[in-house]
Structure formats: structure tokens, C-alpha cells
Motif scaffolding. Structure first.
Motif, PDB file in Angstrom:
ATOM      1  N   ASP A  46      21.089 -19.736  88.625  1.00  0.00           N
ATOM      2  CA  ASP A  46      21.307 -19.385  87.122  1.00  0.00           C
ATOM      3  C   ASP A  46      19.258 -19.444  87.516  1.00  0.00           C
ATOM      4  O   ASP A  46      18.720 -20.105  87.131  1.00  0.00           O
ATOM      5  CB  ASP A  46      21.241 -20.883  86.364  1.00  0.00           C
ATOM      6  CG  ASP A  46      21.101 -19.894  85.192  1.00  0.00           C
ATOM      7  OD1 ASP A  46      20.245 -19.345  84.847  1.00  0.00           O
ATOM      8  OD2 ASP A  46      21.422 -20.722  84.316  1.00  0.00           O
ATOM      9  N   PRO A  47      19.409 -17.517  87.321  1.00  0.00           N
ATOM     10  CA  PRO A  47      17.220 -18.174  87.358  1.00  0.00           C
ATOM     11  C   PRO A  47      16.531 -18.655  86.006  1.00  0.00           C
ATOM     12  O   PRO A  47      15.573 -19.409  86.726  1.00  0.00           O
ATOM     13  CB  PRO A  47      17.267 -16.467  87.300  1.00  0.00           C
ATOM     14  CG  PRO A  47      18.475 -16.168  88.362  1.00  0.00           C
ATOM     15  CD  PRO A  47      19.437 -16.759  87.697  1.00  0.00           C
ATOM     16  N   ARG A  48      17.155 -18.228  84.604  1.00  0.00           N
ATOM     17  CA  ARG A  48      16.511 -18.747  83.791  1.00  0.00           C
ATOM     18  C   ARG A  48      16.520 -20.373  84.071  1.00  0.00           C
ATOM     19  O   ARG A  48      15.425 -20.735  83.897  1.00  0.00           O
ATOM     20  CB  ARG A  48      17.141 -18.483  82.382  1.00  0.00           C
ATOM     21  CG  ARG A  48      16.455 -19.085  81.365  1.00  0.00           C
ATOM     22  CD  ARG A  48      17.410 -18.819  79.919  1.00  0.00           C
ATOM     23  NE  ARG A  48      16.271 -17.436  79.875  1.00  0.00           N
ATOM     24  CZ  ARG A  48      17.731 -17.011  78.720  1.00  0.00           C
ATOM     25  NH1 ARG A  48      17.751 -17.316  77.894  1.00  0.00           N
ATOM     26  NH2 ARG A  48      17.142 -15.076  79.274  1.00  0.00           N
ATOM     27  N   ARG A  49      17.329 -20.945  85.276  1.00  0.00           N
ATOM     28  CA  ARG A  49      17.485 -22.508  85.039  1.00  0.00           C
ATOM     29  C   ARG A  49      16.613 -23.279  85.781  1.00  0.00           C
ATOM     30  O   ARG A  49      16.542 -24.282  85.637  1.00  0.00           O
ATOM     31  CB  ARG A  49      18.908 -23.261  85.251  1.00  0.00           C
ATOM     32  CG  ARG A  49      19.128 -24.951  84.731  1.00  0.00           C
ATOM     33  CD  ARG A  49      20.557 -25.005  85.519  1.00  0.00           C
ATOM     34  NE  ARG A  49      20.514 -26.691  85.835  1.00  0.00           N
ATOM     35  CZ  ARG A  49      21.176 -27.303  86.363  1.00  0.00           C
ATOM     36  NH1 ARG A  49      22.209 -26.086  87.503  1.00  0.00           N
ATOM     37  NH2 ARG A  49      21.469 -28.918  87.115  1.00  0.00           N
ATOM     38  N   ARG A  51      14.464 -21.686  87.102  1.00  0.00           N
ATOM     39  CA  ARG A  51      12.884 -21.669  86.604  1.00  0.00           C
ATOM     40  C   ARG A  51      12.536 -22.216  85.649  1.00  0.00           C
ATOM     41  O   ARG A  51      11.238 -23.110  85.874  1.00  0.00           O
ATOM     42  CB  ARG A  51      12.372 -20.143  86.052  1.00  0.00           C
ATOM     43  CG  ARG A  51      11.136 -19.965  84.986  1.00  0.00           C
ATOM     44  CD  ARG A  51      10.225 -19.541  86.543  1.00  0.00           C
ATOM     45  NE  ARG A  51      10.169 -18.463  87.353  1.00  0.00           N
ATOM     46  CZ  ARG A  51       9.904 -17.370  87.462  1.00  0.00           C
ATOM     47  NH1 ARG A  51       9.065 -17.221  86.353  1.00  0.00           N
ATOM     48  NH2 ARG A  51       9.795 -16.316  88.013  1.00  0.00           N
ATOM     49  N   THR A  52      13.268 -23.198  84.430  1.00  0.00           N
ATOM     50  CA  THR A  52      12.950 -24.339  84.285  1.00  0.00           C
ATOM     51  C   THR A  52      12.291 -25.326  84.427  1.00  0.00           C
ATOM     52  O   THR A  52      11.772 -26.239  84.073  1.00  0.00           O
ATOM     53  CB  THR A  52      14.008 -24.820  82.996  1.00  0.00           C
ATOM     54  OG1 THR A  52      13.882 -22.968  82.068  1.00  0.00           O
ATOM     55  CG2 THR A  52      13.823 -25.459  82.368  1.00  0.00           C
TER      56      THR A  52
END
Length: 488
Positions: free
Chosen positions: A445-448, A450-451
Motif C-alpha cells: 500500500d504505497p500511501r501507507r 510513505r506515511t
């Protein structure tokens, strides 16, 4: 007295970049500098090993004295950071090859009890009226067993004297010697019994400090609690519980200038929180340097001493499962022969997907932090640890055992809005594989992902908070004593 006038003698057996075997060398370089930033007059005392003498060539004499039959010339020098440095030049004890504690063959020097007994006595003298220096410390801050006899000598030396603090960087290393090995260092007879240095028929330098120092601290709050229990107390938990009122846990910091992915000269593609898209080329460079085959697989890496404490056997035992799950593994370090052989066997089974470099390589360590997707730290115990802080700063989430400073510095509380890494709840191969699997799932999950990276990169692991806490401890010690040499 004014806090800004506090004078601290920081006695240590190693200090980067002059001599370093582990985290103590880094702490000895950065903590005194941070103390001076707060206005304290902190000065480092270091044995005159060959690399130290080479670095301070031409430094003027600060004084001479005879310590337990050994002539010592004190040199007045400075560390590269500008921190004042006192070097104990005594060729008979310190002008040797090998490392600070061991010969080139890896065996401990036979006279380590004398080498560091003399060094401890020197620190004690410098904290007393017998010092040849005009500068008199308010506190002698000792570090680990090689300086641990200083509080013993100071306690029995009478007053006035400086206050004493001993920092435990790793309780597993206690400076154990047979009684006949310490006969030449003139310890007070009253210090040698069960209520002093005696430890199961031998003599423990570190136990002496735990009994006689004015205060004790270790390098993370969780480790301060853990060492008061049987499992991680290494036989000294009873002594530590008896000193609980004078025992502090102060979390180490890191050198945020040296470990900064934005300016790091050791990595091919510097990056920062706003330019994380520049991180992947470092992964390609790491693969090339370590001999991993080109791939889209996640890279789990570690830089460490190859020892049982660091969970190297867990990594070796988990290697097949990790590779089968689609992860590449890279390990950099040196240490125990049996642990090294276990890793070499894993490398032989998985060429191109499991890589090992047996060395301490500073530049490669930086490349690992920048190039890996996740950093492995399955330590059975970890007083503080620094690599997990480096890793978060480099956007490389750590996968670590929830112990000591790892538990204090990695957030894995089930809240995506706070998470910075992945914690194992037991030190087993299965727990390591499961924690890595959690990290791999998050990467999908790239967004997770990155977070998680950004949360870690935003944390402040600098030395300012630790230096302020040490200032409080010094201040308390001085306010509670009438030991001062310098005429406050």
C-alpha cells in the motif's frame, strides 16, 4: 553554583572518530558536544591508544603524574568537534596494536585489569585535590566497566572530591577478573567483599561502580527497568534494585548531521522527506555492492555485531522462510565465528538473495540505511540501539524486537497515524518472519508505506533532550553533595 558553570569530566575507553568498537564510541563523541552546546564545560578523558596519539600529535602537555606505578603524561588536545580532550599517554599500557580491549587475534589483553584500573584511578585523581590540573570537574561521568573503578577509588578517597556517575551502556560486559589480576591496582580492601566488587568468586569492575557511584544511569528508560529483573540483570539485578532511587534511564541521541540522508556523502543519491522518490537508486546501489541479484523484491538489511545478543541466529534460522516469502536479505558486520558461519551457510543456500559482508564498513553502513526497504534488529536485548533511529531518519522502517531502547524509539501501536516501524513481541525466528511479513504487506500500500516512512523521518532523535536530562542529573548530584573540589 550556576548550571552553566558545571564542569564534567567524561571518562571513556573509546570515542569516535579516534577509536570506536560500538555505540559507546558514538556517544562519547556526541554527548559531550551536546553538553557544551548547553553551556556545560564538558571534557573527554581517553587512553592514548596509537590512533589517538596519531590524531593528537603535537598537543601540549597538561601535566604528568604517577598512577599505581605507571607514569602518565596528560595531553591537552581537542576532538574534531572542538570538544576539549585529555589524553592519557602511557605507552606501557596503551601503545599496542589491535583494539582497545583485545589483541589482533581477538583475545583480551591479559593485563586489562591493570590497563583500565589505572585509567579509572586516573579519572578519580582528576576528580580530587590531587589532580595536577587547574581545572577541577564537578562530576566525573564514567562509562562502562573500563572506567567503573573510578567511583570506587573516589568513594574511598575522602572529600573534597567530584561527584560520580556511571553510565551502563551494556550490562552484559562487566569487567570480570580473578582476584589475583587486580592485586596491582591497589583497591581499598573494604571494597573487595560481597558488598563491593566480589561477584561469584571473581571481581566485577562494573559492580564496584554500581555499589559506590553517587548515581547510575543507563541509555534508555525501558532498559533501566529491564536490568532490575532477573532475565536481563546478568546477576546484578539485586544491586540495581537496591540503587533504584539513584538509577536513571536517559535515551541516547544520534548525530543528526552525520546521519542525514539529505547531505550524506556516502550514498549515491541523497534524498529527504520531500524527495523520497530519490531513495530507490540507493537500493540499486546497495544490491550491486552486496551482490544481490536485480529484482523488485523488498530488501531487508542490517548492520550489526554478529552476536547472539543481536539475534543473528534468529536471522540465520529465518533465512529460508524470508527468501521463500520473496524478500532479499543483506547483512553487514563482524563478530562471533559461529554466528558468521550460520550466515555464510544461508548465503550459500540463497546466492543472489542473501548477502553477507563480514566487515565494519562505515560507508556501507550508510548505504544500507539509505538503500534497504526495512532494517532488521531482532536483538534479544538492546540497551538503546542507534541503527533503529538512523533507519527511521532514512525512511527505512525498522523491524525490531520490543526490548530496551528499541521499544522506546519505535512506534508500532496499531495506529497508522503514528506508526514508524514493526515490533516483534518475542525473540524467535517465527516472530521475525511474521514482523517482516507485516512490513511487506504495508509496502504493498504505497500511501501507507510513505506515511510510515515520513513519520519516522519527522522524529527528532538529536542529543538536545538527552543533554538536558544529563544536566538535570549533574545538577542534582552537585546540589546534594559537598564533594566539590573547585571551591563552589
Amino acid at each position: 553554583m550556576k548550571t552553566s558553570a558545571l564542569k564534567i569530566l567524561f571518562a571513556t575507553p573509546e570515542c569516535a572518530p579516534l577509536v570506536k568498537t560500538g555505540g559507546l564510541g558514538d556517544v562519547s563523541a556526541t554527548l559531550p558536544a551536546a553538553l557544551r552546546e548547553l553551556g556545560l564545560d564538558a571534557r573527554v578523558l581517553l587512553p592514548g591508544y596509537p590512533p589517538v596519539m596519531a590524531a593528537v600529535a603535537g598537543a601540549p602537555d597538561a601535566g604528568t603524574l604517577n598512577v599505581l606505578g605507571h607514569d602518565i603524561r596528560l595531553l591537552d588536545a581537542r576532538l574534531p568537534s572542538g570538544v576539549p580532550l585529555l589524553v592519557a599517554d602511557c605507552p606501557a599500557l596503551y601503545a599496542r596494536g589491535g583494539g582497545p580491549y583485545q589483541a589482533d587475534d581477538g583475545d583480551d589483553w591479559d593485563d586489562n585489569a591493570v590497563r583500565f584500573g589505572v585509567f579509572s584511578k586516573l579519572a578519580a585523581i582528576l576528580g580530587s585535590p590531587a589532580s595536577p590540573l587547574a581545572w577541577h570537574p564537578d562530576v566525573v561521568h564514567c562509562n562502562d566497566w573500563p572506567t567503573a573503578l573510578a567511583p570506587v577509588y573516589m568513594h574511598f578517597g575522602g572529600r573534597p572530591r567530584a561527584a560520580s556517575l556511571i553510565t551502563i551502556h551494556n550490562l552484559a560486559f562487566q569487567g570480570l577478573f580473578d582476584a589475583d589480576r587486580i592485586a596491582r591496582i591497589n583497591l581499598p580492601p573494604a571494597s573487595l567483599g560481597m558488598e563491593g566488587l566480589e561477584f561469584y568468586g571473581r571481581m566485577s569492575f562494573l559492580k564496584g561502580a554500581l555499589v559506590y557511584a553517587d548515581a547510575i544511569n543507563t541509555v534508555s528508560p525501558t532498559y533501566a527497568r529491564e536490568i532490575q529483573g532477573h532475565e536481563l540483570g546478568f546477576g546484578l539485578d539485586g544491586v540495581l534494585r537496591s540503587r533504584a532511587a539513584s538509577l536513571y534511564g536517559v535515551l541516547n541521541g544520534i548525530d543528526t548531521a552525520l546521519w542525514n540522508p539529505v547531505t550524506d556523502p556516502h550514498i549515491p543519491n541523497p534524498y529527504g522527506p520531500l524527495t523520497l522518490e530519490r531513495k530507490p537508486p540507493n537500493k540499486r546501489a546497495l544490491r550491486s555492492r552486496m551482490g544481490l541479484e536485480p529484482s523488485d523484491k523488498p530488501v531487508a538489511a542490517m548492520v550489526t555485531r554478529l552476536t547472539h545478543q543481536k539475534g543473528i541466529d534468529l536471522v540465520a534460522a529465518a533465512a529460508d522462510a524470508l527468501i521463500e516469502s520473496g524478500v532479499q536479505v543483506a547483512v553487514v558486520g563482524a563478530g562471533d565465528r559461529a554466528m558468521t558461519e550460520k550466515l555464510q551457510a544461508a548465503q550459500s543456500r540463497h546466492p543472489g538473495n542473501f548477502a553477507l559482508v563480514v566487515a565494519f564498513d562505515e560507508a556501507l553502513a550508510h548505504l544500507v540505511e539509505a538503500g534497504a526497504d526495512m532494517f532488521l534488529m531482532p536483538s534479544r536485548f538492546e540497551p538503546c540501539g542507534m541503527n533503529q533511529m538512523y533507519s527511521q531518519r532514512y525512511g527505512t522502517p525498522p523491524v525490531a524486537n520490543a526490548t530496551g531502547g528499541l521499544a522506546d524509539t519505535i512506534i508500532d501501536d496499531g495506529e497508522d497515524s503514528r506508526q514508524t516501524g514493526f515490533l516483534m513481541r518475542e525473540a524467535t525466528p517465527e516472530a521475525l518472519v511474521a514482523a517482516v511479513a507485516r512490513a511487506v504487506t504495508a509496502m504493498k500500500d504505497p500511501r501507507r508505506w510513505r506515511t510510515i516512512q515520513l513519520h519516522g523521518m519527522a522524529r527528532d532523535f538529536g542529543w538536545d533532550a538527552a543533554a538536558r536530562r544529563y544536566r538535570e542529573i549533574y545538577r542534582k548530584l552537585v546540589s546534594e553533595t559537598t564533594f566539590a573540589v573547585g571551591g563552589k
